[in-house]
Every structure is written in C-alpha cells, then in structure tokens.
Design a protein around this motif. Structure first.
Motif, mmCIF file in Angstrom:
data_model
loop_
_atom_site.group_PDB
_atom_site.id
_atom_site.type_symbol
_atom_site.label_atom_id
_atom_site.label_comp_id
_atom_site.label_asym_id
_atom_site.label_seq_id
_atom_site.Cartn_x
_atom_site.Cartn_y
_atom_site.Cartn_z
ATOM 1 N N ARG A 295 96.293 26.589 35.221
ATOM 2 C CA ARG A 295 96.698 26.995 34.351
ATOM 3 C C ARG A 295 97.137 28.507 35.457
ATOM 4 N NH1 ARG A 295 100.228 24.318 31.570
ATOM 5 N NH2 ARG A 295 99.210 22.676 30.196
ATOM 6 N N PRO A 296 98.129 29.279 35.072
ATOM 7 C CA PRO A 296 97.873 30.072 36.253
ATOM 8 C C PRO A 296 98.358 31.848 35.661
ATOM 9 C CG PRO A 296 100.357 29.640 36.543
ATOM 10 C CD PRO A 296 99.893 28.606 35.385
ATOM 11 N N TYR A 297 97.768 31.406 33.810
ATOM 12 C CA TYR A 297 97.317 32.720 33.143
ATOM 13 C C TYR A 297 95.727 32.740 32.890
ATOM 14 C CZ TYR A 297 97.470 29.475 29.445
ATOM 15 O OH TYR A 297 97.494 28.015 28.538
ATOM 16 N N ALA A 298 94.492 31.810 33.396
ATOM 17 C CA ALA A 298 93.856 31.506 33.398
ATOM 18 C C ALA A 298 93.448 31.754 34.885
ATOM 19 C CB ALA A 298 93.381 29.760 32.995
ATOM 20 N N LYS A 300 91.603 34.202 37.793
ATOM 21 C CA LYS A 300 91.237 35.499 37.542
ATOM 22 C C LYS A 300 91.437 36.111 38.941
ATOM 23 C CE LYS A 300 91.145 36.247 32.805
ATOM 24 N NZ LYS A 300 91.921 34.830 32.814
ATOM 25 N N GLN A 319 104.209 41.414 32.858
ATOM 26 C CA GLN A 319 103.379 40.634 32.993
ATOM 27 C C GLN A 319 104.029 40.294 35.013
ATOM 28 O OE1 GLN A 319 104.769 35.914 32.392
ATOM 29 N NE2 GLN A 319 103.915 36.437 30.941
ATOM 30 N N HIS A 321 103.747 38.634 37.855
ATOM 31 C CA HIS A 321 102.878 36.973 38.493
ATOM 32 C C HIS A 321 103.073 37.388 40.705
ATOM 33 C CE1 HIS A 321 106.077 34.151 36.316
ATOM 34 N NE2 HIS A 321 104.850 35.595 35.036
ATOM 35 N N LEU A 333 99.043 33.365 39.638
ATOM 36 C CA LEU A 333 98.313 33.923 38.987
ATOM 37 C C LEU A 333 99.186 34.671 38.243
ATOM 38 C CD1 LEU A 333 96.023 34.307 41.587
ATOM 39 C CD2 LEU A 333 95.734 36.092 40.817
ATOM 40 N N VAL A 334 99.137 34.942 36.935
ATOM 41 C CA VAL A 334 99.935 35.873 35.947
ATOM 42 C C VAL A 334 99.093 36.275 35.469
ATOM 43 C CG1 VAL A 334 100.894 35.711 34.073
ATOM 44 C CG2 VAL A 334 101.408 33.749 35.017
ATOM 45 N N GLU A 335 99.603 37.875 35.443
ATOM 46 C CA GLU A 335 98.611 38.797 34.644
ATOM 47 C C GLU A 335 99.478 40.025 34.319
ATOM 48 O OE1 GLU A 335 96.800 41.281 38.012
ATOM 49 O OE2 GLU A 335 95.114 39.274 38.732
ATOM 50 N N HIS A 336 98.427 40.194 32.522
ATOM 51 C CA HIS A 336 99.691 40.859 32.010
ATOM 52 C C HIS A 336 99.487 42.238 32.351
ATOM 53 C CE1 HIS A 336 100.369 37.411 29.795
ATOM 54 N NE2 HIS A 336 99.059 37.652 30.069
ATOM 55 N N ASP A 355 88.300 26.579 32.148
ATOM 56 C CA ASP A 355 89.818 26.435 31.839
ATOM 57 C C ASP A 355 90.408 25.770 32.960
ATOM 58 O OD1 ASP A 355 90.661 28.929 30.632
ATOM 59 O OD2 ASP A 355 89.828 30.355 32.199
#
Ligand SMILES: Nc1ncnc2c1ncn2[C@@H]1O[C@H](COP(=O)(O)OP(=O)(O)O)[C@@H](O)[C@H]1O
Ligand SMILES: [Mg+2]
Lengths: 374, 285
Positions: A295-298, A300, A319, A321, A333-336, A355
């Motif tokens: 998943r994109p949020y996993a 790193k 966030q 993208h 990737l998703v980063e906050h 993940d």
C-alpha cells in the motif's frame, strides 16, 4: 443460526436462458447477520443491482436459494418478502407529491393519519427534504428525488432494507452528513440493510462488513479492516484503497539465509529468511513467480533498498503523493509531511516485509499478508 | 440555431399556405355550401358571393326534407343520436376490455403473449366485408341483428385493437420499478394498476379513446349491413339525401357539417391530452 437475517446460497443470475444469456451474478453466497449493515461494493455493471433485485423478488434467481428471516423466499412474490428498497433510478410516483410518495409506503400498515404524518416528518427532517414535501417529484432535483426515494424505503418496517446507491447524487458535504444520520437511524432500530455503493469511503463508513463484487463474482466478504489488511485476492487488493495498492511481478528465490525478491528492471528486495514464517517461505519458493503488493502509505524512503526515480510530487494539503518510476512501472508513496523531493531525483525505496501482500499471479489469490509473515 | 434567410422564410410560408389551402378548401367549401340552395350551388361558374340561407339546417333538424319532387321525411337527428350513442358505447366497452388487456400484454410476458396480441391487431387487416357476411347470418340467428348491442359488439373489431395497441405502448413506457416500489410496500396488483399504472397512462388512454371514437363515428359498412333505419348512424343515414328526384347538395353539406362537429369539438378539446401523452417520456428511465 437464528441471528442470520439473510442467506444467499449459490445464487446465479442469467438474463435470458440459463447458461446462455448474460451471466450477471455468479454463484454468490453470503450470510447477513441481523442488525448488520452490509456495503455491497463494486464497479458499474458487476451485478450489484441484479443481486438486490433477486433478494427483493423483482428478478427471478436462475439458480440458488434465498433465505430471509428464516423463510426460503426465492419463489415468493415481492410483497410477501417484507423488504424495503430504494431504487437506483428513484422510481418515485410522478403523479403525486413527495409527501404522498413517502406516505404511500405506510398505507398498508393501518397507522393513523397523525402517526403517518409524524413519521414522514421525522424521516424528511433527517434527510433534509422537509421543504419539498409538497412538490411534485418531477419538479425537484436528482439529489432531492434520491432522498425522497430513500425516505420512502426507510420509513417502512421491513426485515431487510435494500438501498441501491442511495447517495450517489448528493453533494459531498450532504453525503457525509447523511451518511452518519442514516447509519444512526438504521442502527438505532436494529435494522438490517444492504447498501450498494461504488464509493469506498461510504462502504468503509457505513458497512459492518463489505462485500466486494466484480464481474458477477463475490471477491471478498469481510469487515472493512480485513478487506484492507487481508485482501483475499489481487482484485480486492487493488480495488479497495486510495491511492490503489502498488503491485509488481517478482521472482522469489532463496539465497543463503535471505529471501530475494527479484523485480523487473534488475531491482531486488532482500529480506532475512527469519522475517518470514516457515510456511510462507516455502510457499514463496515453491510458487517462485509471484505478484507483490504494497500500500502507498507503507512504502518508505530510506537508505537501504531499491532505487526509484521521482516522476511527480504532489502536496494535497495534508499529505504528499509521490510517484516514482520503479521496476519498469510506477510506485506511489504517501507521506504525511510535505516531502522535499523533486522531479528527476533518485530515492531509495524501503518496504518492510510485514507490509507485503503476496499474490499468485495465475489465480490472483493472496498467498500471504505481511501481518502473517512475522 | 441556423440562420434562416428571408427568401427561405417566404418560400416556407408559401408552401405551408398551399398545404393548408389544399386540405382546408373542401371543408370550407362544404361549409359554404351548407348555407346555399341547390340552385346557387349548381350555378356555372360557381359564385363566391350568395345570400346565405338556413333552410338546409332547418330541414335536417325538423326532419322534413323539401325537394323539387315534394316533401320527404328523413331521420337525420335520429341518425346523429345513433352515431353518438354507438360510438360512445363502443369506446366505453372498448376501454373497459382493452385497457386491462393492454396492461396484461405490457407487463405479463408469457409464452405466446406476443402472438395473441398480434392476432388481436390482425383483426384490423381483415376486410370488413369478409367478417360481415357470416356475422349477419349468426346475428340473425341469435337475435343480435339490428340491435344496439350487436352493433356495439361488432364495433369492437375497430375499437379494441386500436386501444389495445396504443395503450399497451403507454404502459410499457412506465418504468416497472415505479410499480415494484408500490407493490413491495404491500399494495396489491389491482391497487397498483389503479393507483399507479392508470394515472400514468391516462393521457395515452385518452388519446386512444379519442381515436377509437373517431374511427367508430366514421364507420359505414358495419351499420349499413347490420342496422335498419332506426339504428343507423349518420354515415349510413346520409344515403337518404340521394333521392330519385336528384341530390340535394345543400342538405348533404349541412349534414356533413353537423356530423363532423362532435368529432371536431372532441379533437380540439383532447388536443392537450395528446400533447401531455407525448411528454410522458419525462418519467422514463
Ligand atoms: N434486464 C437486463 N437484461 C439483460 N442484462 C441485464 C439486465 N439488467 C442488467 N443486465 C446486465 O447484467 C450485468 C449486471 O448489471 P447490474 O446488476 O445492473 O450491475 P450494477 O448494479 O453492479 O451496475 C450488466 O452486464 C448488465 O448489462
Ligand atoms: Mg446498479
């Protein structure tokens, strides 16, 4: 099992002759517990409406059985099944007012006129349509018609509520507001409902369980968190989740005490064997050619992993993208936090084995999920 | 919108005027004739200006036809009443039988339903005379010849297929889900038909009834064969104007004006239903 309100047993639907016509629903089985809200999620044309119509009795089943409130109903006339339905096309009666449309649903209950009026008021307040009760359905907007149609279904006392995309036409704010109210309304009364939607947020917010359908087949029927963490197959994995899961073909080999996942573009991910359970290890080596999903949020960024080149970096206000070319494909990737990378920059991708979702490329079935690995 | 040039507009206007004159001229001429005597009508060349007279209408209403050969009694008003009665009754019977049948054909698809519907329509293809001869014999045997009941029954040959096919189309245009929505709320088949289907198909039913009325009114051959003088409608009764001593054109014209008046009025009144019927499309889908 007394707490099962609805049981579908190997339901098939052919439009036209059996085994010849359009096979709209394929061998679908599911149990719906009393008091649950089921979100039936799937893309357009996957057989959601057909399934509802068979439960309501507007379409005959081609094969299979339907049990509803302890009775076998597949051959029962619609009126005897005690279900309420909000139709995808609203289907309001154009010759009477919105108020009468809603009240007509209560005519056979012998409630006093005053009680009917009270109920109509309550439900129309909840759905924000009190101001249009005396209008003709032909003179109101699509969203208003949709809510009138929903009110007409919810006002009844029924064993099961079938709601076919009941909020598709609403503005996002109103949809969010009504989502909460409708859930509360149904839960408060202990009612059972199946809600058809192609909106994942809605399915997650409303569903005690989500039934994912595609191409007439039930792909997975599980709780929202199960669907997210343990997608049963490649379809569910990539269909549910925003942005969608990244998937890449990989070849698994054992090198010394490492599991090596060879990706396209001569990239590889190496993990110590000890990070995988023994049976997962042997399954991986045995299958060899697999599809890995993450998943994109996993995903790193790190220092020790595989190289990728940034294609785009978008800050969405809460966030980032980041899209990067990776293994002859694209990884998201998703980063906050606001990521400080720019186009063309090289980054190093790190994926924790816990993940990883691993799928069989032929059947699409999930072989293992990250959480099972350790 | 495309630009329409002045020339095109003028040409269009001329074309439309031509069509209107072409169709309206006979009616206008008959209207004028009905206020003239045979002498002025038969003048060569025809006169556009004449002294209008109402003797033709007087004669029709009193039933005394004054011809060159003397006085003749005719039943014109009786015929007019017969036309009105027969057509109205035929349409009412046709609607009572045809509307539920149309609903059944629209909603209940069963093996052979299409064939039955087509058979009913095919009554319209058969030449009436083919049906009439055997029918006359039967009717005489069972005592239906020269009765209103018998005539109304035979009129169903014209009225039923028409109503059935028009109204069926309107019922088919009503989305089935609207009826399903009513039915699962616990309403029966009959009440769904009455409360949902009938009002929605209303304009179509009105249009079909109107057409059926006009067709019945214009019918000639059934009544000619099956009815005697006191049951004849105007279409047949008008034959009486052709006498041995000549044809009284003025009175025929007056008769025509009187006999088209009811259908004309009805068509004017029902126009809005026809328009409404077309806009029913808005409930579709
Ligand atoms: N009445 C029908 N006749 C023939 N095919 C139909 C009919 N209704 C639906 N289908 C087909 O069945 C499939 C599933 O349709 P539907 O249940 O409406 O899907 P969904 O509600 O998920 O969009 C589609 O391929 C559709 O074209
Ligand atoms: Mg649908």
């Amino acid at each position: 099992m007394s707490d099962v309100m609805l049981r579908l047993e190997n339901i098939d639907k052919f439009y036209g002759a059996i085994d010849v016509g359009v096979h709209a629903v394929k061998n679908v089985s599911m149990d719906v517990a009393k008091g649950d809200i089921i979100a039936l999620l799937g893309s357009s044309g996957c057989g959601k409406t057909s399934t509802l119509r068979m439960i309501a009795g507007f379409e005959a089943t081609s094969r299979g059985k339907i049990h509803l409130a302890g009775r076998e109903v597949q051959n029962l006339r619609p009126v005897l099944r005690n279900v309420a339905m909000a139709f995808e096309g609203y289907s309001l009666y154009p010759t009477v007012t919105v108020r009468e449309n809603i009240a007509f649903a209560l005519k056979s209950t012998n409630l006093s006129a005053q009680k009917v009026a009270e109920k109509v008021k309550e439900i129309s307040d909840m759905l924000e349509i009190s101001d249009i009760l005396d209008r003709s359905p032909m003179s109101i907007s699509g969203g208003q018609q949709q809510r009138a149609s929903l009110a007409r279904a919810l006002i009844r006392e029924a064993d099961l509520y079938l709601l076919d995309e009941p909020m598709g036409q609403l503005e996002p704010q109103l949809r969010t507001l009504l989502r909460g109210r409708i859930k509360h309304f149904i839960k408060e009364r202990g009612q059972t409902a199946i809600l058809v939607t192609h909106d994942q947020t809605e399915a997650n917010a409303l569903g005690d369980k989500i039934a994912v359908m595609e191409n007439g087949e039930m792909q997975q029927y599980a709780s929202p968190s199960q669907i997210k963490e343990r997608p049963a197959n490649l379809f569910t994995g990539t269909f549910v989740g925003e942005p969608p899961m990244n998937v890449f073909p990989a070849t698994a080999t054992l090198a010394d005490d490492n599991i090596r996942l060879q990706l396209e573009g001569s990239l590889e991910l190496n993990y110590p064997k000890s990070r995988f359970a023994d049976e997962v290890c042997s399954k991986l080596i045995e299958t060899k050619h697999v599809i890995i999903g993450v998943r994109p949020y996993a995903v790193k960024r790190g220092t020790n992993g595989a190289k990728a080149t940034v294609i785009a970096n978008q800050w969405l206000g809460d966030q980032s993208h980041i899209a990067a070319s990776f293994a002859n494909g694209t990884i998201v990737l998703v980063e906050h936090d606001r990521a400080a990378v720019s186009e063309g920059e090289d980054i190093v991708i790190e994926i924790d084995p816990s993940d990883l979702h691993i799928f069989d490329p032929h059947s699409g079935d999930a072989l293992s999920h990250g959480r099972d690995l350790v | 919108m495309e630009q329409v040039s002045t020339l095109e507009r003028i040409l269009r206007g001329i074309a439309i005027s031509f069509v209107i004159i072409f169709f309206m001229f006979p009616i206008l001429w008959i209207f004028l004739m009905s206020f003239q005597t045979n002498e002025t009508i038969l003048q060569v060349p025809p006169q556009l200006f004449f002294e209008p007279t109402i003797v033709n209408y007087e004669g029709l209403i009193t039933g005394q036809l004054e011809t060159a050969a003397g006085s003749l009694k005719i039943e014109f008003m009786g015929n007019l009443f017969n036309s009105l009665f027969l057509s109205t009754a035929a349409v009412i019977v046709g609607l009572i039988l045809g509307v539920p049948a149309a609903y059944a054909f629209a909603r209940l698809k069963f093996k052979g339903s299409e064939d039955i519907a087509f058979t009913l329509l095919s009554f319209r293809f058969a030449p009436p005379l083919l049906v009439l001869l055997p029918l006359t014999i039967y009717f005489q045997k069972i005592g239906l010849a020269d009765t209103y009941v018998g005539l109304i029954w035979v009129y169903q040959l014209i009225v039923l297929p028409l109503i059935l096919w028009i109204v069926r189309g309107y019922f088919e245009d009503i989305p089935a889900d609207i009826e399903y929505a009513y039915r699962i709320a616990g309403h029966g088949f009959w009440s769904t038909f009455r409360k949902i289907a009938l009002p929605l198909a209303g304009p179509g039913i009105a249009a079909a009834g109107l057409l059926a009325f006009i067709f019945s009114w214009n019918n000639f051959i059934f009544a000619l064969v099956l009815a005697s003088a006191d049951k004849q409608p105007v279409t047949v009764g008008a034959l009486a104007f052709i006498t041995a001593s000549g044809i009284n054109y003025g009175q025929i014209a007056a008769g025509i004006v009187l006999s088209i008046a009811p259908t004309f009025a009805l068509a004017m009144y029902a126009q809005r239903y026809l328009v409404e019927g077309l806009s029913l499309g808005a409930v579709k889908g």
